[in-house]
Design a protein around this motif. Structure first.
Motif, PDB file in Angstrom:
ATOM      1  N   ILE A  80       0.869  -1.173   0.000  1.00 47.83           N
ATOM      2  CA  ILE A  80       0.000   0.000   0.000  1.00 47.83           C
ATOM      3  C   ILE A  80       0.910   1.228   0.000  1.00 47.83           C
ATOM      4  O   ILE A  80       1.688   1.426   0.924  1.00 47.83           O
ATOM      5  N   THR A  81       0.815   2.055  -1.036  1.00 54.67           N
ATOM      6  CA  THR A  81       1.701   3.214  -1.176  1.00 54.67           C
ATOM      7  C   THR A  81       0.923   4.507  -0.995  1.00 54.67           C
ATOM      8  O   THR A  81      -0.173   4.647  -1.527  1.00 54.67           O
ATOM      9  N   ARG A  82       1.507   5.435  -0.266  1.00 62.51           N
ATOM     10  CA  ARG A  82       0.897   6.743  -0.050  1.00 62.51           C
ATOM     11  C   ARG A  82       1.860   7.860  -0.461  1.00 62.51           C
ATOM     12  O   ARG A  82       3.077   7.747  -0.284  1.00 62.51           O
ATOM     13  N   ASP A  83       1.294   8.950  -0.991  1.00 55.20           N
ATOM     14  CA  ASP A  83       2.057  10.113  -1.423  1.00 55.20           C
ATOM     15  C   ASP A  83       1.616  11.328  -0.610  1.00 55.20           C
ATOM     16  O   ASP A  83       0.527  11.856  -0.814  1.00 55.20           O
ATOM     17  N   PRO A  84       2.449  11.797   0.325  1.00 53.83           N
ATOM     18  CA  PRO A  84       2.073  12.956   1.132  1.00 53.83           C
ATOM     19  C   PRO A  84       2.324  14.295   0.442  1.00 53.83           C
ATOM     20  O   PRO A  84       1.973  15.341   0.988  1.00 53.83           O
ATOM     21  N   ALA A  85       2.973  14.263  -0.718  1.00 53.81           N
ATOM     22  CA  ALA A  85       3.224  15.484  -1.503  1.00 53.81           C
ATOM     23  C   ALA A  85       3.922  16.566  -0.681  1.00 53.81           C
ATOM     24  O   ALA A  85       3.479  17.712  -0.617  1.00 53.81           O
ATOM     25  N   GLN A  86       5.006  16.172  -0.019  1.00 50.17           N
ATOM     26  CA  GLN A  86       5.863  17.094   0.745  1.00 50.17           C
ATOM     27  C   GLN A  86       5.172  17.693   1.973  1.00 50.17           C
ATOM     28  O   GLN A  86       5.609  18.718   2.489  1.00 50.17           O
ATOM     29  N   ASP A  87       4.136  17.045   2.469  1.00 49.26           N
ATOM     30  CA  ASP A  87       3.408  17.542   3.633  1.00 49.26           C
ATOM     31  C   ASP A  87       3.587  16.536   4.773  1.00 49.26           C
ATOM     32  O   ASP A  87       3.036  15.432   4.731  1.00 49.26           O
ATOM     33  N   GLN A  88       4.344  16.926   5.822  1.00 53.47           N
ATOM     34  CA  GLN A  88       4.632  15.978   6.901  1.00 53.47           C
ATOM     35  C   GLN A  88       3.389  15.630   7.718  1.00 53.47           C
ATOM     36  O   GLN A  88       3.221  14.476   8.133  1.00 53.47           O
ATOM     37  N   GLU A  89       2.521  16.601   7.951  1.00 55.07           N
ATOM     38  CA  GLU A  89       1.282  16.301   8.684  1.00 55.07           C
ATOM     39  C   GLU A  89       0.452  15.275   7.915  1.00 55.07           C
ATOM     40  O   GLU A  89      -0.125  14.351   8.506  1.00 55.07           O
ATOM     41  N   LYS A  90       0.407  15.430   6.607  1.00 51.19           N
ATOM     42  CA  LYS A  90      -0.335  14.484   5.769  1.00 51.19           C
ATOM     43  C   LYS A  90       0.317  13.108   5.818  1.00 51.19           C
ATOM     44  O   LYS A  90      -0.366  12.083   5.895  1.00 51.19           O
ATOM     45  N   GLN A  91       1.647  13.064   5.800  1.00 56.94           N
ATOM     46  CA  GLN A  91       2.345  11.785   5.870  1.00 56.94           C
ATOM     47  C   GLN A  91       2.075  11.087   7.196  1.00 56.94           C
ATOM     48  O   GLN A  91       1.837   9.873   7.233  1.00 56.94           O
ATOM     49  N   ASN A  92       2.084  11.831   8.282  1.00 60.80           N
ATOM     50  CA  ASN A  92       1.785  11.248   9.593  1.00 60.80           C
ATOM     51  C   ASN A  92       0.379  10.647   9.616  1.00 60.80           C
ATOM     52  O   ASN A  92       0.162   9.546  10.143  1.00 60.80           O
ATOM     53  N   ALA A  93      -0.579  11.374   9.024  1.00 61.13           N
ATOM     54  CA  ALA A  93      -1.956  10.880   8.972  1.00 61.13           C
ATOM     55  C   ALA A  93      -2.056   9.630   8.106  1.00 61.13           C
ATOM     56  O   ALA A  93      -2.789   8.686   8.439  1.00 61.13           O
ATOM     57  N   GLN A  94      -1.327   9.597   7.004  1.00 63.61           N
ATOM     58  CA  GLN A  94      -1.346   8.436   6.123  1.00 63.61           C
ATOM     59  C   GLN A  94      -0.753   7.203   6.799  1.00 63.61           C
ATOM     60  O   GLN A  94      -1.241   6.087   6.610  1.00 63.61           O
ATOM     61  N   ILE A  95       0.278   7.411   7.582  1.00 66.31           N
ATOM     62  CA  ILE A  95       0.874   6.289   8.324  1.00 66.31           C
ATOM     63  C   ILE A  95      -0.133   5.740   9.336  1.00 66.31           C
ATOM     64  O   ILE A  95      -0.270   4.519   9.487  1.00 66.31           O
ATOM     65  N   GLU A  96      -0.853   6.631  10.003  1.00 61.82           N
ATOM     66  CA  GLU A  96      -1.894   6.186  10.944  1.00 61.82           C
ATOM     67  C   GLU A  96      -2.957   5.358  10.215  1.00 61.82           C
ATOM     68  O   GLU A  96      -3.408   4.318  10.711  1.00 61.82           O
ATOM     69  N   GLU A  97      -3.341   5.809   9.022  1.00 62.59           N
ATOM     70  CA  GLU A  97      -4.342   5.077   8.222  1.00 62.59           C
ATOM     71  C   GLU A  97      -3.830   3.682   7.846  1.00 62.59           C
ATOM     72  O   GLU A  97      -4.584   2.699   7.898  1.00 62.59           O
ATOM     73  N   MET A  98      -2.560   3.589   7.477  1.00 61.88           N
ATOM     74  CA  MET A  98      -2.007   2.293   7.086  1.00 61.88           C
ATOM     75  C   MET A  98      -1.943   1.337   8.276  1.00 61.88           C
ATOM     76  O   MET A  98      -2.147   0.132   8.128  1.00 61.88           O
ATOM     77  N   ASP A 135       9.979  15.254   6.526  1.00 64.21           N
ATOM     78  CA  ASP A 135      10.851  15.980   7.454  1.00 64.21           C
ATOM     79  C   ASP A 135      11.375  14.970   8.467  1.00 64.21           C
ATOM     80  O   ASP A 135      10.592  14.331   9.172  1.00 64.21           O
ATOM     81  N   TRP A 136      12.673  14.840   8.565  1.00 60.44           N
ATOM     82  CA  TRP A 136      13.245  13.737   9.337  1.00 60.44           C
ATOM     83  C   TRP A 136      12.995  13.848  10.836  1.00 60.44           C
ATOM     84  O   TRP A 136      13.095  12.859  11.554  1.00 60.44           O
ATOM     85  N   LYS A 137      12.617  15.048  11.314  1.00 59.96           N
ATOM     86  CA  LYS A 137      12.355  15.220  12.748  1.00 59.96           C
ATOM     87  C   LYS A 137      10.859  15.162  13.089  1.00 59.96           C
ATOM     88  O   LYS A 137      10.463  14.481  14.039  1.00 59.96           O
ATOM     89  N   THR A 138      10.027  15.862  12.313  1.00 60.83           N
ATOM     90  CA  THR A 138       8.615  15.974  12.697  1.00 60.83           C
ATOM     91  C   THR A 138       7.789  14.758  12.283  1.00 60.83           C
ATOM     92  O   THR A 138       6.560  14.751  12.472  1.00 60.83           O
ATOM     93  N   ILE A 139       8.422  13.733  11.775  1.00 61.14           N
ATOM     94  CA  ILE A 139       7.733  12.466  11.540  1.00 61.14           C
ATOM     95  C   ILE A 139       7.623  11.645  12.828  1.00 61.14           C
ATOM     96  O   ILE A 139       6.939  10.616  12.874  1.00 61.14           O
ATOM     97  N   LYS A 140       8.231  12.098  13.908  1.00 61.54           N
ATOM     98  CA  LYS A 140       8.296  11.320  15.151  1.00 61.54           C
ATOM     99  C   LYS A 140       6.938  10.830  15.664  1.00 61.54           C
ATOM    100  O   LYS A 140       6.825   9.665  16.082  1.00 61.54           O
TER     101      LYS A 140
END
Length: 320
Positions: free
Chosen positions: A71-89, A103-108
């Motif tokens: 399952i692949t997700r594209d956050p389009a350079q948005d860390q908040e969106k990437q965090n939400a996508q990881i939660e969904e997965m 962002d290597w820090k705010t993905i925590k």
């Protein structure tokens, strides 16, 4: 005597037949036991970069060969969106996630969620800051990429005015720049006259380069954090009508587009990454870990600088 022998033979035949039937039944049970596909997740800083598409395709093929799903997700350079996508997965039931952070820090926060849910994290292409949440890292030797480019420039020019366009929030491009700067340190004839961070995308690099030109900054080397950045800088030079015949432009990726531009004489070089190899190794590690095997915590894939001198050794239309 003959009667006893006949009975013994019958018993042997019955026993062997019974064993054979038992083996056949066991074999049928195993054959009828269907593989239940496991779900794996993958998320990259963006999916408009051909490098990430090649990396994702490599992992998807390796997982599909084992009957599993990516399952692949594209956050389009948005860390908040990437965090939400990881939660969904995580909610979708993935057993492991391959993460390339925006962002290597705010993905925590997303890494913490993976840890709490028992989902294994495999860090690909570029580091996350909080490595305690990561099972293993699989990435290119990014520092060496910068070193190789600096060495090539120093062989070709007695001195240079250098412009650097990179992505500060991404550790991979920061390492490339650091390797470059460390190599030219102490050589005053190699001067960095301009440095700006973007998002490692063609359009952004093009605008940054146009601004640099409009400010009247003179340069004869451009170091791009990746191939899209180098190609964006090249496009800006063309749009502004700058004669770039004596300007050396470098990227990092070894993309088909980068190799084409080297062949045409527009780019000087690109430090080749190997996304197909990175993807394959990442999937191998994930399976080993899920099967309870001990695995390496970090795998560094060597890079190789491509120039016109060795271009023929690489597939011009594909990735490594």
């Amino acid at each position: 005597m003959k009667y006893k022998l006949a009975i013994m033979l019958i018993l042997v035949i019955v026993t062997l037949t019974g064993c054979r039937l038992s083996f056949v039944m066991q074999g049928e049970q195993i054959a009828n036991k269907k593989h239940i596909p496991r779900k794996f997740g993958a998320t990259y800083m963006n999916m408009n970069n051909p490098y990430f598409i090649a990396l994702d395709n490599s992992m998807e093929l390796a997982l599909a060969a084992n009957g599993d799903i990516l399952i692949t997700r594209d956050p389009a350079q948005d860390q908040e969106k990437q965090n939400a996508q990881i939660e969904e997965m995580i909610e979708e039931g993935v057993v492991a996630i391959f993460i390339n952070p925006v962002d290597w820090k705010t993905i925590k926060p997303a890494l913490e969620q993976c840890y709490e849910a028992g989902v294994a994290v495999f860090n690909i292409d570029t580091y996350v800051y909080d490595l305690d949440y990561v099972v293993a890292c699989i990435l290119s030797d990014n520092y060496s990429a910068g070193v190789q480019i600096a060495q090539d420039i120093m062989q070709k020019k007695d001195g240079a005015r250098i412009a650097i366009i990179n992505h500060n929030n991404v550790n991979s491009t920061a390492l490339r720049v650091q390797g470059f700067l460390d190599t030219i340190e102490g050589y005053e004839e190699y001067e960095v006259v301009y440095q700006k961070s973007g998002t490692a995308e063609l359009e952004v690099a093009m605008e940054i380069t146009k601004e640099m030109i409009d400010e009247g900054i003179t340069f004869d080397v451009i170091l791009g954090g990746n191939d899209p950045t180098a190609l964006g800088a090249l496009a800006a030079l063309q749009l502004r009508g700058v004669n770039f015949e004596d300007i050396l432009i470098y990227g990092t990726d070894g993309s088909p587009d980068g190799k084409t531009m080297i062949e045409k004489g527009y780019l000087e070089g690109t430090s080749a990454q190997f996304p197909i190899e990175i993807g394959r190794r990442a999937v191998e590690l994930a399976y080993q870990y899920l099967e309870g095997e001990e695995i390496e915590g970090e795998i560094i894939i060597p890079v190789e600088l491509i120039t016109r001198d060795n271009l023929a050794s690489f597939d011009p239309d594909g990735w490594q």
